[in-house]
Design a protein around this motif. Structure first.
Motif, PDB file in Angstrom:
ATOM      1  N   LEU A 120      -2.579   5.190 -16.704  1.00 31.32           N
ATOM      2  CA  LEU A 120      -2.924   6.597 -16.242  1.00 31.32           C
ATOM      3  C   LEU A 120      -4.362   6.687 -16.241  1.00 31.32           C
ATOM      4  CD1 LEU A 120      -0.158   8.870 -17.182  1.00 31.32           C
ATOM      5  CD2 LEU A 120      -0.838   8.251 -14.940  1.00 31.32           C
ATOM      6  N   ARG A 121      -4.967   6.617 -17.599  1.00 32.19           N
ATOM      7  CA  ARG A 121      -6.201   6.783 -17.931  1.00 32.19           C
ATOM      8  C   ARG A 121      -6.534   5.913 -19.273  1.00 32.19           C
ATOM      9  NH1 ARG A 121      -4.179  11.851 -20.227  1.00 32.19           N
ATOM     10  NH2 ARG A 121      -4.336  11.493 -22.428  1.00 32.19           N
ATOM     11  N   GLU A 177       2.295   1.762  -3.358  1.00 35.34           N
ATOM     12  CA  GLU A 177       1.180   2.147  -4.405  1.00 35.34           C
ATOM     13  C   GLU A 177       0.935   3.521  -4.245  1.00 35.34           C
ATOM     14  OE1 GLU A 177      -2.074  -0.756  -4.285  1.00 35.34           O
ATOM     15  OE2 GLU A 177      -3.217   0.887  -5.449  1.00 35.34           O
ATOM     16  N   ARG A 178       0.821   3.770  -2.919  1.00 40.30           N
ATOM     17  CA  ARG A 178       0.576   5.539  -2.727  1.00 40.30           C
ATOM     18  C   ARG A 178       1.650   6.342  -3.328  1.00 40.30           C
ATOM     19  NH1 ARG A 178      -0.409   4.392   2.906  1.00 40.30           N
ATOM     20  NH2 ARG A 178      -2.416   3.352   2.725  1.00 40.30           N
ATOM     21  N   TYR A 214       3.431   5.065  -5.908  1.00 34.19           N
ATOM     22  CA  TYR A 214       3.349   4.987  -7.409  1.00 34.19           C
ATOM     23  C   TYR A 214       2.116   6.191  -7.998  1.00 34.19           C
ATOM     24  CZ  TYR A 214       1.827   2.524 -11.471  1.00 34.19           C
ATOM     25  OH  TYR A 214       1.490   2.159 -12.728  1.00 34.19           O
ATOM     26  N   ASN A 215       1.036   5.965  -7.038  1.00 30.58           N
ATOM     27  CA  ASN A 215      -0.047   7.100  -7.455  1.00 30.58           C
ATOM     28  C   ASN A 215       0.467   8.539  -7.564  1.00 30.58           C
ATOM     29  OD1 ASN A 215      -1.898   4.910  -7.756  1.00 30.58           O
ATOM     30  ND2 ASN A 215      -2.925   5.171  -5.824  1.00 30.58           N
ATOM     31  N   LYS A 249       0.876  -1.081   0.024  1.00 29.82           N
ATOM     32  CA  LYS A 249      -0.052  -0.050  -0.022  1.00 29.82           C
ATOM     33  C   LYS A 249       0.906   1.148  -0.185  1.00 29.82           C
ATOM     34  CE  LYS A 249      -4.333  -1.577   1.856  1.00 29.82           C
ATOM     35  NZ  LYS A 249      -4.646  -2.318   2.853  1.00 29.82           N
ATOM     36  N   TYR A 261      -8.119   6.465 -13.387  1.00 29.41           N
ATOM     37  CA  TYR A 261      -7.747   5.442 -12.333  1.00 29.41           C
ATOM     38  C   TYR A 261      -8.080   4.045 -12.714  1.00 29.41           C
ATOM     39  CZ  TYR A 261      -7.390   9.594  -9.815  1.00 29.41           C
ATOM     40  OH  TYR A 261      -7.248  10.937  -9.073  1.00 29.41           O
ATOM     41  N   ARG A 290      -8.719   1.656  -9.331  1.00 33.40           N
ATOM     42  CA  ARG A 290      -8.040   1.660  -8.158  1.00 33.40           C
ATOM     43  C   ARG A 290      -7.705   2.840  -7.595  1.00 33.40           C
ATOM     44  NH1 ARG A 290      -5.935  -2.460  -5.152  1.00 33.40           N
ATOM     45  NH2 ARG A 290      -4.691  -2.259  -3.450  1.00 33.40           N
ATOM     46  N   LEU A 296       2.987  12.779 -13.334  1.00 34.85           N
ATOM     47  CA  LEU A 296       3.050  12.323 -14.758  1.00 34.85           C
ATOM     48  C   LEU A 296       1.818  12.798 -15.642  1.00 34.85           C
ATOM     49  CD1 LEU A 296       5.098  11.003 -16.671  1.00 34.85           C
ATOM     50  CD2 LEU A 296       3.715   8.963 -16.334  1.00 34.85           C
ATOM     51  N   HIS A 297       0.771  12.777 -14.959  1.00 32.85           N
ATOM     52  CA  HIS A 297      -0.492  12.995 -15.462  1.00 32.85           C
ATOM     53  C   HIS A 297      -0.760  14.447 -15.748  1.00 32.85           C
ATOM     54  CE1 HIS A 297      -5.109  12.835 -16.061  1.00 32.85           C
ATOM     55  NE2 HIS A 297      -4.789  12.236 -16.951  1.00 32.85           N
ATOM     56  N   PHE A 311       1.253   3.381 -18.292  1.00 34.82           N
ATOM     57  CA  PHE A 311       1.177   3.228 -16.702  1.00 34.82           C
ATOM     58  C   PHE A 311      -0.146   3.323 -16.309  1.00 34.82           C
ATOM     59  CE2 PHE A 311       5.320   3.623 -16.481  1.00 34.82           C
ATOM     60  CZ  PHE A 311       6.022   4.799 -17.223  1.00 34.82           C
ATOM     61  N   ASP A 332      -6.612   4.980  -4.101  1.00 34.36           N
ATOM     62  CA  ASP A 332      -6.263   5.105  -2.568  1.00 34.36           C
ATOM     63  C   ASP A 332      -6.148   3.630  -2.090  1.00 34.36           C
ATOM     64  OD1 ASP A 332      -8.574   7.653  -2.015  1.00 34.36           O
ATOM     65  OD2 ASP A 332      -6.164   7.856  -2.491  1.00 34.36           O
ATOM     66  N   CYS A 333      -5.434   2.905  -2.935  1.00 37.34           N
ATOM     67  CA  CYS A 333      -5.411   1.418  -2.739  1.00 37.34           C
ATOM     68  C   CYS A 333      -6.692   0.718  -2.108  1.00 37.34           C
ATOM     69  CB  CYS A 333      -4.447   1.121  -1.155  1.00 37.34           C
ATOM     70  SG  CYS A 333      -3.153   2.389  -1.392  1.00 37.34           S
ATOM     71  N   LYS A 375       2.206   8.807 -10.728  1.00 30.56           N
ATOM     72  CA  LYS A 375       1.038   8.811 -11.741  1.00 30.56           C
ATOM     73  C   LYS A 375       0.689  10.179 -11.729  1.00 30.56           C
ATOM     74  CE  LYS A 375      -1.705   5.428 -11.955  1.00 30.56           C
ATOM     75  NZ  LYS A 375      -2.358   3.956 -12.391  1.00 30.56           N
ATOM     76  N   GLU A 376       0.167  10.629 -10.899  1.00 27.44           N
ATOM     77  CA  GLU A 376      -0.447  12.107 -10.758  1.00 27.44           C
ATOM     78  C   GLU A 376       0.399  12.924 -11.317  1.00 27.44           C
ATOM     79  OE1 GLU A 376      -3.590  13.090  -9.519  1.00 27.44           O
ATOM     80  OE2 GLU A 376      -4.181  11.211  -9.660  1.00 27.44           O
TER      81      GLU A 376
END
Lengths: 560, 416
Positions: free
Chosen positions: B82-83, A197-198, A200-201, A194, B99, B121, A207-208, B80, B123-124, A204-205
């Protein structure tokens, strides 16, 4: 008791020395002698005589008599003296006493024998018991040892069992531990995952954002011209209405699916209910009727009344439609009840069959399986035969029925044929009856002939006997004369008899039916008789032979 | 583009780059060609060869691309994950789905093409969004109780969505169309879990293949397990038929095949023919135990497929890679086992009848039907290692693909 020794010696050997020794000692001690007298075993006659001669000698007669008298009186015998006092001996009483003593002696010997026998028996019994005792002791020891061994084994197995239980517990504990480890590790991994993943998120954000910010012209779509929608409709804006419509459609889809499923389930339910009803009916029909089992009558009665009620209720068509709890329960309960009854019935039948197999063949109610099978086979065969017969009869009937469909001429013809047949049959009947009568006549004649034959045979025998006698006499006296005279007559007589026999046999040979057996016996006998006759005749004269040969030839002609 | 029955060349389009993915639109008018490296999707029209369309994702990158069920929208998954961008060919408009979940089967369309389920997915936590394909309106959005969603699949009747978890957890969730959780099924804990699932065509059964070499079948009424199919290495039941592929020496010309042979049975000089022999039970199959310390081990039930008439289920146990197991669903028993000489690459049921085509990487295609099974040699000059195959929707022919070539196999229909 030196006297004991001296007793045995005179018994074994009739030595005069010993006797004299004894007699000398006898005078010294009459009391000991007394005992010796009583204890004497079966001695030999010589020794007896020698013994008694030793007891009483010419010198001490009186003493010995008085002594004997005393002894006898003490024993309960009457006195041997003629009077109470005096020296005259009562011979009768002496003899009686002697007899009594002998009897007593015999009794004692017998008793002794018995005692010895018993002694021997007891001795053998003792031996036997001792042997048994020894054996039992051995067995007891063996079993004790066995018990000890088994106990030992039991102890070992128990300890093994305990060890295994312990091992199992250990293994279980280990497994539990490992599971705990796994779960703890899993939670740890999840936590780490987790976290990653956070991160990574976040990347991603970022990058987006970067991608969006760039507003790359490249992200575009180049289309030559717009393509019409697949279903030809125009595009529509997204509004609340459309949302609501979408929801509606979704629910419609779901509802339709559920409805379909419900329909299927209803159909299935109905089918199953039908099947259950059928099963119930069949089970009821399979169950045995009330009459055979009086014991179960009260139970059956109540159950059947329930069943009848149930049947009455549940066989109604409208009940099938209802699917409420109570109806369902009723149905299932009734089926369960009946299934149980059927099961019991089948079990009873099974036990009956097993009893029969184990040997209760005398039971009349129960037929053994093999008999049953044989009977069923027989019945099946019968059924098949009957069926075939029925088929053939049916066919014939059909043929007969078919013919009436034809023209009148054929009908008439058929009638004619039938009449003809009937007449033929009647004629045949008549013939048959005539033949029957003829047969009976012939039979009667044959029996008469047989009787006659018997009589003739007797007469012939007599004649023969007489003839032989004559022959014999004639032979002894006048040989040449009698021969020529007597033989032809004998032959004639015989030929006559032969001719009669021929006739009877010829008569007998025509009807070749049921009378053959006794008939054949008779000609055999007669032929034997004839041959005997021919042989006896042949021995006498050759002329007779020719006649006999003629007869034989004629007989053969007759037969041919 | 070739004509299916005659293989006549109809059109020839040239794309900008090497095509990674190609798909027909649902109305068979357009062809989508995706080039992931370049991030470009090109669409060709069959009616109008001059029409062209190019979708460029640019720096967003392209990982996956597919048609929507109406054949007018293209869904591109960017790098990745992303979308997901929804490009419309009718309106040239773009929609984004944020997501999306980076998993094998993140997008699932219902069979009738009305709804689309997307795994997300945030927030996990895993979510599922159900969209209406007509106007891409979000219908439902709900979270799932999975640790790490691995795949989603609609049932053929479109009313139930099966969602299953990663292989670390054996968990499968069943949601109805409106987002309610219908049932959860969990066979065991801790060991590796679900590897593959398959819905039966009538939506009555859901077959779950797991890493413990077993297939569990759930029924749609109670969502409880009705039976468990085991795949042991030794087959002892005398009622199962085991067909073993045996090499036939090329000199022997005697045809011992008593089944209806396919057309292409001509033998080649270089390749050996093979035939099927019925092995006597008990049969022991080649069992491979994978290396224990590697991820994604080659064990468990990797392939599952129901026959179109709902009578048979074909499975492959990765521990026994040379065998195809065919189960009779009516009796819920093992029916046939096909033992091949090489490892099974793929198999597919004929869309019309219970006929299974199997390829094992050599130049033979194997067909099984309840009447029997046959081994067909591809009449090619050299080697033709068949990597995958695909049936025609009518069930009359199938395409056999090797690395560089393809071959169409036509099957004769029995004249009644």
């Amino acid at each position: 008791m030196g006297d004991w020794k001296t007793i045995t010696v005179p018994v074994l050997s009739s030595d005069s020395k010993d006797i004299f020794q004894y007699t000398s000692e006898k005078k010294i001690s009459p009391s000991s002698m007394n005992s010796q007298v009583l204890r004497l075993p079966l001695p030999s006659s010589k020794s007896v005589h020698s013994f008694f001669s030793a007891f009483c000698t010419e010198e001490n007669i009186e003493q010995s008599i008085s002594y004997l008298n005393r002894e006898l009186t003490t024993l309960g015998f009457p006195s041997i003296y003629a009077e109470s006092k005096g020296k005259e001996l009562n011979l009768i009483s002496i003899i009686n006493c002697m007899n009594d003593l002998l009897v007593l002696q015999h009794k004692n010997l017998r008793a002794q024998e018995e005692v010895e026998m018993q002694h021997l028996k007891l001795g053998s019994d003792m031996d036997h018991l001792q042997n048994c005792y020894a054996k039992l002791k051995e067995q007891l020891e063996l079993s004790k040892r066995e018990i000890v061994g088994l106990q030992e084994r039991d102890r070992q197995l128990q300890s093994k069992n305990r060890n295994l239980h312990q091992l199992l517990k250990n293994e279980k504990d280990e497994v539990q531990k490992l599971q705990n480890i796994i779960s703890s590790r899993a939670t740890q991994y999840n936590h780490d995952m987790k976290r990653k993943e956070r991160e990574y998120n976040k990347l991603k954000e970022r990058l987006h954002q970067l991608v969006m910010n760039k507003k790359d012209k490249k992200i575009a779509m180049e289309v030559l011209n717009y393509v019409g929608r697949a279903d030809g409709k125009r595009g529509a804006w997204r509004t609340d209405k459309t949302e609501a419509r979408n929801e509606e459609e979704m629910y419609k889809v779901l509802l339709s699916d559920y409805q379909e499923r419900q329909k299927q389930l209803l159909v299935e339910n109905a089918e199953l209910k039908k099947v259950l009803q059928q099963m119930k009916k069949e089970i009821i029909s399979l169950l045995p009727p009330q009459k055979q089992k009086p014991k179960e009558r009260p139970e059956d009665g109540t159950v059947l009344s329930d069943l009848e009620e149930d049947i009455g209720e549940l066989n109604k068509e409208n009940m099938w439609e209802l699917s409420c709890e109570t109806v369902r329960e009723q149905l299932t309960n009734s089926i369960r009840k009946q299934w149980r009854m059927l099961k019991n019935h089948v079990e009873k039948l099974d036990s009956q069959v097993s009893r029969v197999h184990s040997g209760a063949l005398n039971d009349k109610d129960v037929i053994s399986r093999e008999d049953h099978e044989l009977e069923t086979e027989k019945l099946e065969l019968e059924i098949q035969q009957c069926k075939e017969m029925i088929k053939t009869q049916q066919q014939l009937l059909q043929q007969q029925l078919m013919s009436p469909c034809d023209d009148d001429t054929t009908l008439l013809l058929q009638d004619c044929y039938l009449l003809e047949e009937r007449e033929r049959l009647q004629e045949e009947w008549r013939l048959f009856r005539d033949q029957k009568k003829n047969f009976e006549k012939e039979r009667r004649s044959f029996t008469e002939a047989a009787i006659r034959l018997g009589l003739e045979r007797k007469a012939f025998e007599e004649d023969r006997g007489a003839w032989l006698k004559q022959q014999f006499l004639s032979m002894s006296t006048d040989y040449k004369h009698c021969e020529n005279v007597t033989t032809p007559s004998a032959f004639l007589g015989s030929s006559d008899q032969n001719k009669r026999l021929m006739k009877s046999t010829s008569q007998q040979r025509k009807p070749h039916c049921s009378l053959s057996r006794p008939v054949s016996a008779e000609p055999c006998q007669t032929s034997q008789y004839v041959t005997y006759n021919s042989s006896s005749a042949a021995s006498k004269k050759p002329a007779g032979d020719s006649k006999i040969f003629q007869w034989q030839a004629s007989d053969k002609e007759e037969t041919e | 583009v070739r004509e299916a029955s005659t293989l006549q060349l109809l059109q020839l389009y040239t794309c900008l780059d090497q095509i990674q993915y190609i798909e027909w639109s649902s109305d068979s008018l357009f062809i989508l060609c995706a080039m992931y490296k370049r991030g470009i999707v090109q669409v060709w029209s069959l009616e109008q060869p001059d029409w062209h369309c190019k979708i460029d994702e640019g720096s967003a990158g392209l990982v996956a691309s597919c048609w929507s069920p109406d054949g007018r929208h293209i869904l591109n998954t960017t790098e990745f994950h992303l979308r997901i961008t929804v490009w419309s060919l009718c309106t040239k408009s773009v929609s984004y789905i944020k997501y999306p979940k980076a998993c094998q089967q993140g997008i699932a369309f219902t069979k009738d093409g009305r709804y689309m389920a997307v795994a997300e997915r945030r927030d996990c936590k895993d979510f599922i969004s159900i969209f209406v394909c007509n106007d891409w309106q979000l219908l439902r959005h709900f979270d799932t109780e999975t640790q790490d969603l691995f795949g989603i699949e609609w049932s053929p009747n479109g009313c139930v969505l099966a969602v299953w978890d990663t292989c670390l957890e054996y968990k499968i969730l069943l949601y109805s169309l409106d987002g309610r959780l219908l049932a959860t099924y969990r066979a065991y804990e801790w060991s590796l879990g679900i590897k593959s699932i398959a819905w039966s065509p009538s939506s009555q059964f859901l077959a779950i293949g797991s890493y413990d070499e077993k297939v569990r079948i759930l029924n749609h009424v109670t969502w409880k397990k009705i039976i468990e199919f085991e795949h042991p290495a030794t087959i002892a039941n005398s009622k199962t038929i085991v067909y073993k592929e045996v090499e036939k020496s090329p000199s022997v010309e005697t045809e011992r095949l008593s089944f209806s042979p396919a057309r292409a049975l001509a033998s080649s000089l270089f390749s050996t023919e093979s035939k099927y022999d019925i092995s006597q039970v008990p049969v022991s199959l080649q069992y491979i135990k994978p290396v224990a310390d590697r991820a994604n081990p080659k064990m468990g039930i990797g392939m599952l497929a129901f026959s179109p008439d709902n009578c048979f289920l074909a499975t492959k146990n990765d521990n026994i890679p040379n065998a195809v197991w065919i189960w009779d669903i009516k009796k819920l028993k093992l029916f046939v086992v096909l033992e091949q000489l090489c490892a099974i690459q793929s198999f597919q049921w004929d869309p019309r009848q219970p006929r299974l085509a199997v390829c094992t990487g050599n130049s033979k295609v194997y067909l099984w039907s309840p009447a029997g099974c046959v081994s067909v040699q591809v009449p090619a000059e050299g080697d033709f290692p068949i990597v995958s195959l695909s049936w025609h929707s009518s069930g009359d022919s199938m395409v056999l693909l090797s690395k560089d070539n393809f071959c169409v196999c036509y099957l004769e229909r029995e004249e009644i």
